[in-house]
Design an enzyme around this catalytic site. Structure first.
Site, mmCIF file in Angstrom:
data_model
loop_
_atom_site.group_PDB
_atom_site.id
_atom_site.type_symbol
_atom_site.label_atom_id
_atom_site.label_comp_id
_atom_site.label_asym_id
_atom_site.label_seq_id
_atom_site.Cartn_x
_atom_site.Cartn_y
_atom_site.Cartn_z
ATOM 1 C CB SER A 73 25.700 -66.178 46.356
ATOM 2 O OG SER A 73 24.823 -66.711 47.318
ATOM 3 C CG ASP A 314 31.031 -69.945 41.834
ATOM 4 O OD1 ASP A 314 31.514 -69.156 40.997
ATOM 5 O OD2 ASP A 314 31.530 -71.049 42.108
ATOM 6 N N GLY A 315 26.960 -68.354 42.267
ATOM 7 C CA GLY A 315 25.626 -68.242 42.812
ATOM 8 C C GLY A 315 24.820 -69.482 42.513
ATOM 9 C CB ALA A 316 23.684 -72.288 43.812
#
Length: 468
Positions: A73, A314-316
């Site tokens: 993201s 943040d990204g996941a």
């Protein structure tokens, strides 16, 4: 077990105290069972990268500083930047109904379809169910087809009534970009951002990632070591919400654009100063200011650390995680890309040290249960809360109050443990904490009601309505 380690050539890296941060990355990644990670730090024109571990436990491919990871993201900030370019050009009004550009738009709520704006999409306030991962194929029309099915997605809350993290809204924003530029979102990203910034290791498609040394996601179950996930990536239709794969250096180069007021390395202005400022200004408050930031801008998350304003995201994805924090007042950007393990715990430990030592800024303490247990009647919160992809049950058992989190829908079969259950620890009347087995971090759970009376639980940055 000591894993293979790549230490950068000092001639190619001016990372402050490079050897020290390489050592700390190694020590902390081992502690948190992260298979592979890359840390990047940039201050002004100086950039340095440290790499650790392996990209794929099954193939034993060593991580290097040029390795590519899915940034998840964090992609949303890139999509928001494309949107702001179009606003600069005068062909997009953030506060005009999106339907003026996409007259074919249909949503579950016809009034929302007529009124939703780009600002709603960039600030996650549209109320469109955000975790719809429909695979609409690999063709260049995948976003068009995805948006064509959005009328099947629930309206989780009234337009603009609250914040709820919304992947679907960013796919819709990506479709607007396509309509206005006459390009696919992937091509617009390449031509309008990657090329002028010189980002030669930023891709959006798996066949492009195969040209490089690319990470595989990992997850773990029942205390076992992390193992590769069964599927590498999400459907192409999720591109504008989270499909960029890049090196740490390219992520920092993108952050640099936002530190230079929109100027590319060759002096070309890619974004106006007014647009850059608007992206970082407070647009909406959050129901829960403990999980990530205290407020949201246009694409950017806003953080207040020790009285200093940071922006980031943040990204996941499937077994991969990415973190980006930017401290404009000190011209400092830090990113961490990882492919499994307790990546969030690694981020917290590592970034707390980096910002304290390099910037004199203290990261806020993560939430903890109160020293003295709080006793309260939780019965009014009991019941089921549900939206696409997630069901949350608040239950009473012999062990006390519990939260059961179930991943549902198309993504459920990609998650090793689709059902997670944990104790619900009271902090106040409406604030609780939970701790899942894969992390030592405590995660807030906030119960609240809209002015119109509907009950919600805010968990994982999503507003989930009570259904029973």
């Amino acid at each position: 077990m000591v894993r293979p380690l790549k230490i950068d050539d000092p001639r190619s890296s001016s990372l402050p105290e490079r050897a020290h941060w390489q050592r700390r990355l190694t020590e902390l990644a081992e502690r948190h069972q992260v298979p592979g990670a890359v840390l990047g730090i940039a201050r002004g024109e100086q950039t340095g990268v440290a790499a650790y571990g392996v990209l794929n436990e099954a193939a034993w491919i060593t991580t290097t500083r040029g390795s590519l990871f899915q940034i998840g993201s964090v992609t949303k900030v890139w999509t928001a930047t494309l949107v702001m370019q179009l606003a600069d050009e005068g062909i997009l009004d953030l506060d005009a109904p999106v339907v003026e550009i996409l007259p074919e738009l249909r949503l579950a709520d016809a009034d929302v379809a007529r009124q939703v704006t780009m600002r709603h999409l960039l600030t996650h306030t549209s109320g469109i169910d955000g975790d719809v991962f429909t695979d609409t194929g690999r063709g260049d029309d995948c976003l068009e087809r995805f948006v064509g099915q959005l009328d099947e997605a629930a309206q989780n809350h009234p337009l603009g009534a609250t914040f709820s993290y919304c992947n679907s809204g960013f796919v819709l924003a990506g479709r607007v970009i396509e309509k206005l530029t006459g390009m696919t979102w992937d091509r617009a990203l390449r031509e309008r951002l990657c090329a002028p910034l010189g980002l030669e290791h930023t891709v959006t498609l798996p066949e492009e990632a195969l040209r490089f040394r690319t990470a595989m996601g990992h997850d773990a179950a029942d205390g076992q070591p992390p193992r590769p996930v069964p599927v590498w990536g999400l459907p192409r239709s999720q591109g504008p919400a989270g499909l960029i794969t890049a090196t740490a250096e390219d992520v920092l180069a993108f952050a640099r654009l936002h530190l230079t007021g929109g100027i590319a390395p060759d002096g070309t202005r890619l974004l106006s100063e007014r647009a850059m400022q608007a992206m970082t200004e407070r647009q909406v408050e959050l129901p829960d200011a403990l999980t990530l930031g205290d407020s949201w801008g246009l694409g950017w998350i806003r953080f207040c650390w020790d009285g200093h304003r940071l922006i980031g995201h943040d990204g996941a994805t499937l077994g991969q995680a990415a973190f980006l924090r930017v401290l404009p007042e000190q011209d400092l950007a830090v990113t961490l890309l990882a492919n499994g393990g307790a990546a969030k715990d690694l981020y917290r430990d590592l970034f707390a040290e980096i910002f304290a030592e390099l910037a004199g800024v203290t990261m806020p303490e993560q939430p903890q249960p109160p020293d003295v247990p709080v006793r309260m009647d939780v019965r009014r919160h009991l019941g089921r809360y549900e939206r696409a992809g997630t069901r949350i049950d608040i239950i009473e058992s012999s062990d006390g109050w519990r939260l059961r989190h179930t991943t549902t829908g198309p993504i459920a079969h990609l998650v090793r443990e689709p059902v997670l259950e944990t104790a619900l620890v009271p902090v106040s009347d409406n604030q609780f904490l939970v701790q899942y087995t894969d992390s030592s971090s405590w995660i807030p759970v906030t119960f609240y009601s809209l002015p119109t009376g509907e009950s919600y639980v805010h968990h994982g940055m999503r507003a989930t309505p009570k259904v029973s």
